[in-house]
Enzyme design. Structure first.
Site, PDB file in Angstrom:
ATOM      1  N   LYS A  74     -32.287 -37.206 -46.738  1.00  0.00           N
ATOM      2  CA  LYS A  74     -31.762 -36.796 -47.940  1.00  0.00           C
ATOM      3  C   LYS A  74     -32.485 -37.392 -49.021  1.00  0.00           C
ATOM      4  O   LYS A  74     -33.313 -38.513 -49.020  1.00  0.00           O
ATOM      5  CB  LYS A  74     -30.441 -37.922 -47.747  1.00  0.00           C
ATOM      6  CG  LYS A  74     -29.932 -38.037 -48.782  1.00  0.00           C
ATOM      7  CD  LYS A  74     -28.576 -38.948 -48.737  1.00  0.00           C
ATOM      8  CE  LYS A  74     -27.355 -39.044 -49.798  1.00  0.00           C
ATOM      9  NZ  LYS A  74     -26.444 -39.963 -49.501  1.00  0.00           N
ATOM     10  N   SER A 149     -22.066 -38.069 -50.334  1.00  0.00           N
ATOM     11  CA  SER A 149     -23.060 -37.682 -51.084  1.00  0.00           C
ATOM     12  C   SER A 149     -24.225 -37.041 -50.227  1.00  0.00           C
ATOM     13  O   SER A 149     -25.315 -36.410 -50.624  1.00  0.00           O
ATOM     14  CB  SER A 149     -23.979 -38.759 -51.944  1.00  0.00           C
ATOM     15  OG  SER A 149     -24.277 -39.725 -50.841  1.00  0.00           O
ATOM     16  N   SER A 173     -20.288 -41.694 -47.495  1.00  0.00           N
ATOM     17  CA  SER A 173     -21.249 -40.386 -48.054  1.00  0.00           C
ATOM     18  C   SER A 173     -21.893 -39.901 -46.780  1.00  0.00           C
ATOM     19  O   SER A 173     -22.278 -39.001 -46.644  1.00  0.00           O
ATOM     20  CB  SER A 173     -22.298 -40.985 -48.904  1.00  0.00           C
ATOM     21  OG  SER A 173     -21.544 -41.158 -50.286  1.00  0.00           O
TER      22      SER A 173
END
Length: 360
Positions: A74, A149, A173
């Protein structure tokens, strides 16, 4: 090319490499092929360094539980040395000088990282649609959200580009995108995985980094490899009895499971389809011998959200100020409206406000 690539989880792929049935290069070939075919439709990966990964495969990856397994990180809190990190922002583009501690531990498992995945600006919202990189689509239906996220990582895993990818969770997230994309997502307890060296904790301890996977055992095996306090950690939690992988492979004892059906946000209507799936899941758990009991958390919801927003906004303001101080105003001059507003709110708060939110 290894056509059966998407049929295996990470541990199974590593076993094939270990036995000599396939090579790390062949696995990377398969992952790159998947990425080339799928990512233009999904927009899950925002930065790639294929050549670096091929060089790593040729040079010999570390010997570990995931040797040769293609991997993504990520693009938020995972610093990967000599590669850019944008945090989902149009203004932030920083070349990482070193690996973050958790990346070091992930590398030691033998994973072969070849890219970074999409995230909303600073990971602040629960859908992955940053203006910097564009929206990540749900693998099952274009035009629908992959969640956030860690939406880029979940979409990459669900679509078969990689069997697992790095993700982070401050308020859901890892769990939101995992649920929306049909993958497995576990948020470790605070202090279980390292946050350094740049941070001791994020959002007053609410943030935890880990992985999104297709199998439970991959998540457990990676947690075995990454967990444990680092030098300077603000707190240390006791290690588990045995390993997480051993625990994941044991048949579960009879459990008492709370069924929570009311939304945590007031005046929110839950879709009937969602409630139907929740009920179906409860019935399946009961059929497996578990006791499912309707229950709601005994907390002041309004106070909970007030305190959470105070913490997040205060840290958003800090993050932006810190980036500006270290890298210059050009790195934060083009923030998205929600980020700017959260930082503005954060600057209006006092130290006492933050202390009340943390201890309230």
């Amino acid at each position: 090319m290894f056509k059966e690539y998407t049929q295996y989880d990470g541990l199974a792929l590593a076993a094939l490499v270990n036995s000599g049935e396939v090579s790390a290069k062949e696995l990377l070939d398969a992952a790159v092929h998947q990425a080339n075919q799928i990512n233009p439709k999904l927009n899950a990966i925002v930065h790639r360094f294929d050549e670096r990964a091929y060089n790593a495969a040729q040079a010999g990856l570390p010997s570990g539980v995931f040797t040769g397994v293609p991997y993504l990180l990520k693009d938020l809190s995972f610093s990967f040395a000599d590669e850019p990190i944008t945090m989902g922002s149009r203004s932030v583009n920083i070349i990482s000088e070193k690996d973050s501690e958790i990346v070091k531990r992930m590398k030691a498992t033998g994973v072969n990282t070849f890219g970074k995945t999409n995230t909303p600006e600073f990971g602040l919202i629960i859908t992955t649609e940053p203006k910097a990189h564009g929206a990540t689509h749900n693998p099952f239906k274009k035009g629908y959200s992959s969640g956030g996220s860690s939406g880029g990582s979940a979409a990459a895993v669900a679509s078969g580009i990689v069997p697992m990818a790095g993700g982070g969770d401050g308020g859901g997230s890892i769990r939101f995108p995992s649920a929306w994309c049909g993958t497995f997502g576990l948020k470790p307890s605070r202090g279980r995985n390292p946050m350094g060296p740049n941070l001791g904790e994020g959002w007053e301890g609410a943030v935890a980094d880990h992985v999104i996977t297709r199998s439970v055992r991959d998540s457990a095996a990676m947690l075995d490899a990454t967990s444990g306090a680092e030098i300077g950690a603000p707190y240390v939690i006791a290690p588990p009895e045995g390993t997480f992988l051993q625990a994941a492979m044991r048949a579960p004892r009879k459990l008492k499971i709370a069924l929570h059906q009311q939304p945590l946000i007031a005046n929110t209507t839950v879709d009937k389809e969602v409630l139907a799936v929740l009920e179906q899941t409860a019935k399946q758990l009961e059929s497996m011998g578990h006791e499912v009991v309707p229950a709601e958390p005994n907390i002041n919801i309004e106070q909970f959200w007030h305190d959470f927003i105070v913490v997040v906004c205060a840290h958003t303001a800090f993050t932006i100020d810190n980036i500006e101080r270290e890298f210059g105003v050009d790195h934060v001059k083009n923030l998205e409206p929600q980020t700017y507003n959260m930082a503005l709110l954060g600057r209006s708060l006092s130290a006492v406000d933050l202390a009340h939110a943390k201890h309230g």
